[in-house]
Design a protein around this motif. Structure first.
Motif, mmCIF file in Angstrom:
data_model
loop_
_atom_site.group_PDB
_atom_site.id
_atom_site.type_symbol
_atom_site.label_atom_id
_atom_site.label_comp_id
_atom_site.label_asym_id
_atom_site.label_seq_id
_atom_site.Cartn_x
_atom_site.Cartn_y
_atom_site.Cartn_z
ATOM 1 N N ALA A 97 -63.910 20.743 133.683
ATOM 2 C CA ALA A 97 -65.104 21.125 134.439
ATOM 3 C C ALA A 97 -64.670 21.792 135.738
ATOM 4 O O ALA A 97 -63.761 21.316 136.418
ATOM 5 C CB ALA A 97 -65.956 19.905 134.736
ATOM 6 N N LEU A 98 -65.335 22.889 136.103
ATOM 7 C CA LEU A 98 -64.931 23.670 137.266
ATOM 8 C C LEU A 98 -65.873 23.526 138.454
ATOM 9 O O LEU A 98 -65.670 24.168 139.481
ATOM 10 C CB LEU A 98 -64.813 25.146 136.876
ATOM 11 C CG LEU A 98 -63.836 25.461 135.732
ATOM 12 C CD1 LEU A 98 -63.817 26.953 135.436
ATOM 13 C CD2 LEU A 98 -62.443 24.944 136.050
ATOM 14 N N SER A 99 -66.889 22.692 138.312
ATOM 15 C CA SER A 99 -67.809 22.453 139.434
ATOM 16 C C SER A 99 -68.319 21.021 139.335
ATOM 17 O O SER A 99 -68.175 20.353 138.297
ATOM 18 C CB SER A 99 -68.985 23.427 139.384
ATOM 19 O OG SER A 99 -69.824 23.141 138.272
ATOM 20 N N ARG A 100 -68.926 20.549 140.414
ATOM 21 C CA ARG A 100 -69.482 19.187 140.403
ATOM 22 C C ARG A 100 -70.590 19.055 139.359
ATOM 23 O O ARG A 100 -70.684 18.040 138.661
ATOM 24 C CB ARG A 100 -70.009 18.836 141.786
ATOM 25 C CG ARG A 100 -68.912 18.651 142.830
ATOM 26 C CD ARG A 100 -69.498 18.266 144.178
ATOM 27 N NE ARG A 100 -68.453 18.090 145.178
ATOM 28 C CZ ARG A 100 -68.688 17.790 146.455
ATOM 29 N NH1 ARG A 100 -69.939 17.639 146.880
ATOM 30 N NH2 ARG A 100 -67.676 17.650 147.299
ATOM 31 N N ALA A 101 -71.439 20.083 139.269
ATOM 32 C CA ALA A 101 -72.521 20.036 138.285
ATOM 33 C C ALA A 101 -71.955 19.991 136.868
ATOM 34 O O ALA A 101 -72.455 19.264 136.005
ATOM 35 C CB ALA A 101 -73.428 21.249 138.450
ATOM 36 N N ALA A 102 -70.902 20.760 136.622
ATOM 37 C CA ALA A 102 -70.293 20.764 135.294
ATOM 38 C C ALA A 102 -69.659 19.412 134.980
ATOM 39 O O ALA A 102 -69.694 18.955 133.832
ATOM 40 C CB ALA A 102 -69.245 21.870 135.216
ATOM 41 N N LYS A 103 -69.082 18.765 135.971
ATOM 42 C CA LYS A 103 -68.481 17.450 135.749
ATOM 43 C C LYS A 103 -69.518 16.418 135.316
ATOM 44 O O LYS A 103 -69.239 15.537 134.507
ATOM 45 C CB LYS A 103 -67.772 16.973 137.015
ATOM 46 C CG LYS A 103 -66.464 17.686 137.298
ATOM 47 C CD LYS A 103 -65.804 17.161 138.559
ATOM 48 C CE LYS A 103 -64.492 17.896 138.809
ATOM 49 N NZ LYS A 103 -63.843 17.433 140.078
#
Length: 260
Positions: free
Chosen positions: A237-243
């Motif tokens: 995941a490359l962003s907090r939202a993606a995580k």
């Protein structure tokens, strides 16, 4: 035959660097590769598959100006490969190749900088598949030892299990004649001549007349089947939202456990 160490490549044969080596980042830099030509030539010369994916982003690892590694982030053939992301915001790590002179831990340093660059562009995530199934040539020589994705584990990727089993068709040199290549020939799609040339280079006669009939005849004689029990699948995941969209990681597969 998966072994301990850091996998490297040269002339489409893998080798392994000892994991305790000291990597010196100051001798290296990572840069985007604008053209497919440079990345394709490197990958086709050194990766065991001898093939190049549908690239969206390409990065090079340079040691004092010399290209010693390539990472290709690509478009998979099926959108579901990228779940939980989409074709718009997700990428597959289609090829990752470092030459045998790059010391251990260079791969994780290289990968981290590639992911940073993709994060800066706004991509949400990356999917990577590791192939644990060894390949041999028709003579029995090992051309690819298989790997369980140790680099992805070291980079804290989420492991989601194995992809679907399938039967591969191996050419005499141990490379795979893909289902996609066969489909291009059957449908006379763009790239069909390259797929034909793969078979002709390994002893098939030049096609005459119906390509579908020709393919049906030569594939069983030029290739051999290999039952593959599925690649290991990892997510970055490359962003907090993606995580927040990621599932919990399963236990990582380890060297020494059965890979099939």
């Amino acid at each position: 035959m998966i072994v301990e160490g850091c996998q490297r490549w040269r002339a489409r044969r893998d080798s392994y660097r000892p994991s305790g080596e000291l990597f010196e980042p100051r001798s290296f830099e990572v840069a985007s590769i604008a053209s497919d030509n440079t990345a394709r030539a490197f990958v086709e010369a050194h990766h065991y598959s001898g093939s190049y994916p549908a690239a969206r982003r390409r990065f090079g690892l340079f040691e004092r100006g010399e290209l010693v590694g390539v990472a290709v982030f690509s478009v998979p053939m099926r959108a579901e490969v990228l779940r939980p992301w989409t074709m718009a915001d997700g990428l597959e790590l289609g090829r990752f190749v470092l030459l045998d002179g790059v010391r251990a831990n260079g791969e994780s340093w290289f990968l981290a900088r590639c992911l940073d660059a993709l994060r800066a562009e706004g991509f949400a995530g990356v999917v990577s598949l590791s192939d644990p199934t060894a390949r041999t040539s028709a003579s029995g020589a090992v051309v690819f030892g298989g790997h369980v994705g140790t680099i992805y584990q070291a980079s804290n990727a989420v492991y989601t299990g194995r992809a679907s089993p399938q039967t591969l068709r191996l050419l005499p040199d141990g490379s795979v004649f893909s289902n996609r290549a066969a489909s291009k020939i059957r449908k006379s799609e763009r790239g069909w001549r390259y797929a034909v040339d793969q078979l002709v280079a390994h002893g098939a006669p030049e096609p005459r007349g119906d390509l579908h009939a020709w393919l049906r005849e030569v594939v069983p004689t030029i290739t051999r089947p290999l039952r593959h029990h599925g690649n290991h699948r990892y997510l970055f995941a490359l962003s907090r939202a993606a995580k927040r969209a990621l599932p919990a990681s399963l236990a990582y597969p380890k060297i020494g456990r059965p890979s099939c």
